[in-house]
Design a protein around this motif. Structure first.
Motif, PDB file in Angstrom:
ATOM      1  N   PRO A  64     -14.132 -36.821  25.647  1.00 46.23           N
ATOM      2  CA  PRO A  64     -15.187 -36.269  26.499  1.00 46.23           C
ATOM      3  C   PRO A  64     -15.488 -37.118  27.727  1.00 46.23           C
ATOM      4  O   PRO A  64     -15.983 -36.589  28.731  1.00 46.23           O
ATOM      5  N   GLU A  65     -15.185 -38.420  27.681  1.00 47.43           N
ATOM      6  CA  GLU A  65     -15.405 -39.246  28.872  1.00 47.43           C
ATOM      7  C   GLU A  65     -14.556 -38.751  30.042  1.00 47.43           C
ATOM      8  O   GLU A  65     -14.978 -38.842  31.206  1.00 47.43           O
ATOM      9  N   ARG A  66     -13.372 -38.235  29.743  1.00 51.44           N
ATOM     10  CA  ARG A  66     -12.521 -37.713  30.822  1.00 51.44           C
ATOM     11  C   ARG A  66     -13.179 -36.509  31.476  1.00 51.44           C
ATOM     12  O   ARG A  66     -13.059 -36.316  32.691  1.00 51.44           O
ATOM     13  N   ASP A  71     -17.900 -31.542  32.881  1.00 54.42           N
ATOM     14  CA  ASP A  71     -18.755 -31.451  31.696  1.00 54.42           C
ATOM     15  C   ASP A  71     -20.080 -30.774  32.061  1.00 54.42           C
ATOM     16  O   ASP A  71     -21.153 -31.334  31.905  1.00 54.42           O
ATOM     17  N   THR A  72     -19.961 -29.551  32.507  1.00 51.32           N
ATOM     18  CA  THR A  72     -21.120 -28.793  32.982  1.00 51.32           C
ATOM     19  C   THR A  72     -21.107 -27.408  32.353  1.00 51.32           C
ATOM     20  O   THR A  72     -20.128 -26.996  31.719  1.00 51.32           O
ATOM     21  N   LEU A  92     -20.204 -32.006  26.222  1.00 51.38           N
ATOM     22  CA  LEU A  92     -19.264 -33.119  26.301  1.00 51.38           C
ATOM     23  C   LEU A  92     -19.912 -34.344  26.932  1.00 51.38           C
ATOM     24  O   LEU A  92     -19.516 -35.471  26.647  1.00 51.38           O
ATOM     25  N   ARG A  93     -20.919 -34.135  27.759  1.00 56.64           N
ATOM     26  CA  ARG A  93     -21.572 -35.255  28.443  1.00 56.64           C
ATOM     27  C   ARG A  93     -22.372 -36.127  27.484  1.00 56.64           C
ATOM     28  O   ARG A  93     -22.755 -37.247  27.824  1.00 56.64           O
ATOM     29  N   SER A  94     -22.626 -35.638  26.301  1.00 52.12           N
ATOM     30  CA  SER A  94     -23.413 -36.391  25.319  1.00 52.12           C
ATOM     31  C   SER A  94     -22.552 -37.083  24.281  1.00 52.12           C
ATOM     32  O   SER A  94     -23.077 -37.698  23.356  1.00 52.12           O
ATOM     33  N   ILE A 152     -28.627 -41.295  26.670  1.00 53.80           N
ATOM     34  CA  ILE A 152     -29.131 -41.864  25.416  1.00 53.80           C
ATOM     35  C   ILE A 152     -28.248 -41.458  24.241  1.00 53.80           C
ATOM     36  O   ILE A 152     -27.957 -42.255  23.341  1.00 53.80           O
ATOM     37  N   ALA A 153     -27.803 -40.192  24.235  1.00 56.09           N
ATOM     38  CA  ALA A 153     -26.928 -39.740  23.150  1.00 56.09           C
ATOM     39  C   ALA A 153     -25.646 -40.564  23.107  1.00 56.09           C
ATOM     40  O   ALA A 153     -25.148 -40.911  22.024  1.00 56.09           O
ATOM     41  N   ARG A 154     -25.123 -40.881  24.277  1.00 49.81           N
ATOM     42  CA  ARG A 154     -23.913 -41.704  24.307  1.00 49.81           C
ATOM     43  C   ARG A 154     -24.208 -43.139  23.881  1.00 49.81           C
ATOM     44  O   ARG A 154     -23.399 -43.763  23.188  1.00 49.81           O
TER      45      ARG A 154
END
Length: 617
Positions: A61-63, A70-71, A77-79, A182-184
């Motif tokens: 998901p970082e990619r 990631d929208t 995916l952003r989390s 925060i989730a990450r």
């Protein structure tokens, strides 16, 4: 190909990425029903390519964040962060096998050249990655470049990657972004635990990094741990964010609590494991000294060159190219007054000349940054002379974080996000200004920015999503070296011959890499012998190459792809000139290569063949 349009946009490239979220669920369904089952052929080629791409991003998901995709339907995916546990790696491999089957089984009749290339690229990239994942240890790249047998070492691991990623890539524009941040942060302890499990598993197999790499890694891990305890890099982005992101500071406080109570202990546990490895480590630098090391290195060479060349063949090619480049450097050195000694000895004397050194400390650092910006402005203005299809990269130059500088190369760079919100970046190592010289910094700038990595990445970002994700070491680095060549051909050194020496030494440096990497991993070379080869044969700066050699020890094979890829691109240009004769066009050839996207070497040959066929008189 002179009539290629110059107004294609990111918006056009992104337009096809929406509306496929349901398709992204199919890999999971396929896993439940039995991986390998082909998806319905009712999908269009572009829909299938996007489905395969989203399936990959589910595991990295970082990619998705780096690409800016990631929208909307994929905002979750952003989390998330990549699952680094053995189970996560196994799930990723299963998804790749599924994607490979889709690519192989999809009907190829009626595909456009671009679509056919995209399916070829998936087959090559996924097959290579799966072969690597079948090995019992290591961090295997998927359409990327970092061939890492050691999950955590001086330039590999979440302790380095995630602070940089969270600081420079993860967006913080509103409270939704802060919640995802925060989730990450909450996910980082699990990432560290997954890496730790694999570190211990590798040690149990007898796979331990060289002691000199562990010494670097422990120092850097201590720095990262101290930074975490003092509310550093992982919390700072929230503290620096606009008040609309964190109006009362509560997100920053939450992040600091997680970092202190959960992430810092994760760093401490990894540090303890590094100490345990240090007790049994040796100074043997190469893969030949590790269990199944010969097999691992053979795969790493395949991954890094996208060829089947043996270590001996790569080694010999490096020696031959080095001799040819030194033959071009010798007359220039004589012309500027350096007549005594080998080319390497004379380049050492040139490097010691105060006229070409930057000032020490912060004044020199400022001088370096100003020099880079001036060269970027110059080369950007030359691009209409080299390409019909132009881009305008969003680009910034940044210093490598001081905590990473000891284990980092002299510089690195890459394109920005697919949507343009994250700029392409040139990261420069400024731990000491002695790493750089006035005669070689221009060439380094062209390599990392324009027409090199940042420039090439802008074109890949306009291809289908899967093509923006998958990249191949010899094309990425070969193109960047070709970008150096283009700068020379456009006149960068016409009035500064010593600068051309820096360019040629850069190419020779990459030829040395082919020799040294194979020497370390397949021929039993010591670390000292590898460093001395650079210094004595090429006149390289010892402070620079010591870190370089350490990098080859932790990324086996990767360094061989640069000059090999450059030579393949130049060979294809000679082929086009030979077969097209008077119909050959410099700008059209450059367009054909860069518009074909980042590809393995065999696919590059096919793309150039299509260009020749389309332009034959």
């Amino acid at each position: 190909m002179n009539d290629i349009p110059t107004n294609f946009t990111r918006r056009q490239a992104l337009a096809g990425l929406g509306g496929v979220s349901a398709l992204a669920l199919l890999p999971g369904c396929a896993q439940q029903a039995g991986l390998g089952a082909a998806a319905p052929v009712t999908l269009t080629p572009d829909e299938m390519l996007d489905q395969i791409a989203w399936a990959l991003l589910e595991h990295e998901p970082e990619r998705a964040t780096s690409l800016g995709v990631d929208t909307g339907e994929h905002a979750d995916l952003r989390s998330r962060l990549t699952d680094k546990t053995p189970e996560g790696v196994a799930a990723y491999a299963a998804s790749l096998r599924w994607g490979l089957e889709q690519a192989r089984s999809y009907p190829k009749e009626g595909l456009t050249d671009e679509q056919r290339t995209s399916f070829d690229v998936i087959e090559s990239g996924y097959s290579l990655a799966l072969d690597g994942m079948a090995l019992p240890y290591g961090d295997i790249p998927v359409g990327s470049w970092r061939t890492a047998p050691y999950v955590v070492i001086q330039n590999v691991g979440a302790y380095l990657d995630l602070p940089r990623f969270m600081d420079s890539i993860h967006p913080l524009r509103d409270t939704d972004d802060a919640e995802a941040y925060i989730a990450r942060i909450e996910a980082i302890p699990g990432v560290l635990a997954g890496e730790l499990e694999r570190m211990k598993s590798a040690r149990a197999m007898g796979v331990v990094p060289p002691d000199f790499l562990i010494a670097k890694a422990t120092g850097q891990m201590r720095t990262t741990l101290l930074d975490a305890m003092e509310g550093g890099t992982l919390v700072a982005p929230l503290e620096k964010a606009d008040t609309t992101v964190d109006p009362d500071g509560s997100y920053a406080r939450r992040a600091q609590e997680i970092v202190t109570t959960q992430i810092a202990p994760g760093f401490e546990a990894q540090l303890a494991e590094l100490f345990a490895q240090q007790k049994v480590a040796t100074g043997e630098p190469g893969m030949y000294a590790r269990p199944r090391g010969e097999e691992w290195y053979a795969w790493a060479l395949r991954s890094s060159t996208t060829t089947t060349l043996s270590p001996d063949e790569v080694h010999q090619q490096g020696l031959e190219e080095l001799d040819a480049l030194h033959a071009r450097m010798d007359p220039i050195l004589r012309e500027i007054g350096f007549t005594s000694g080998t080319v390497g000895e004379r380049m050492q004397a040139l490097g010691a000349d105060p006229r070409y050194q930057f000032a020490e400390g912060d004044p020199g650092r400022a001088e370096i940054m100003s020099f880079i910006e001036e060269r970027i402005d110059w080369i950007k203005a030359q691009m209409p002379r080299a390409f019909n299809t132009l881009v305008d990269p969003n680009l910034e130059v940044r210093r490598i974080p001081p905590a990473e500088e000891v284990g980092a190369p002299g510089a690195y760079g890459g394109a920005g996000s697919k949507d343009g919100t994250i700029p392409g970046r040139f990261w420069i190592n400024l731990r000491t200004t002695d790493l750089h010289r006035k005669y070689d910094l221009a060439d380094l700038t062209y390599h990392e920015t324009i027409p090199g990595h940042v420039w090439e990445g802008e074109y890949s970002n306009r291809l289908p999503l899967i093509r923006s994700i998958l990249a191949f070491n010899p094309f990425s680095e070969g193109w960047a070296l070709y970008g150096e060549q283009l700068a020379d051909e456009l006149g960068a050194y016409d009035d500064y011959k010593v600068g051309r020496l820096g360019y040629l030494q850069s190419l020779a440096f990459r030829a040395c890499r082919m020799v040294v990497d194979t020497g370390l991993h397949a021929k039993g070379w010591s670390r000292d012998k590898a460093v001395d080869f650079f210094v004595t044969r090429n006149g390289s700066k010892r402070a620079e190459v010591e870190g370089e050699v350490d990098r080859y020890c932790s990324w086996p094979g990767q360094a061989t792809g640069y000059k090999l890829g450059h030579s393949r691109i130049v060979d294809q240009r000679a082929r086009a000139q030979r077969e097209l004769g008077g119909a050959y066009d410099f700008k059209a050839f450059n367009d054909a290569v860069v518009l074909g996207g980042n590809v393995p070497m065999d696919v590059l040959e096919k793309n150039v063949g299509r260009y020749i066929a389309a332009n034959s008189p």
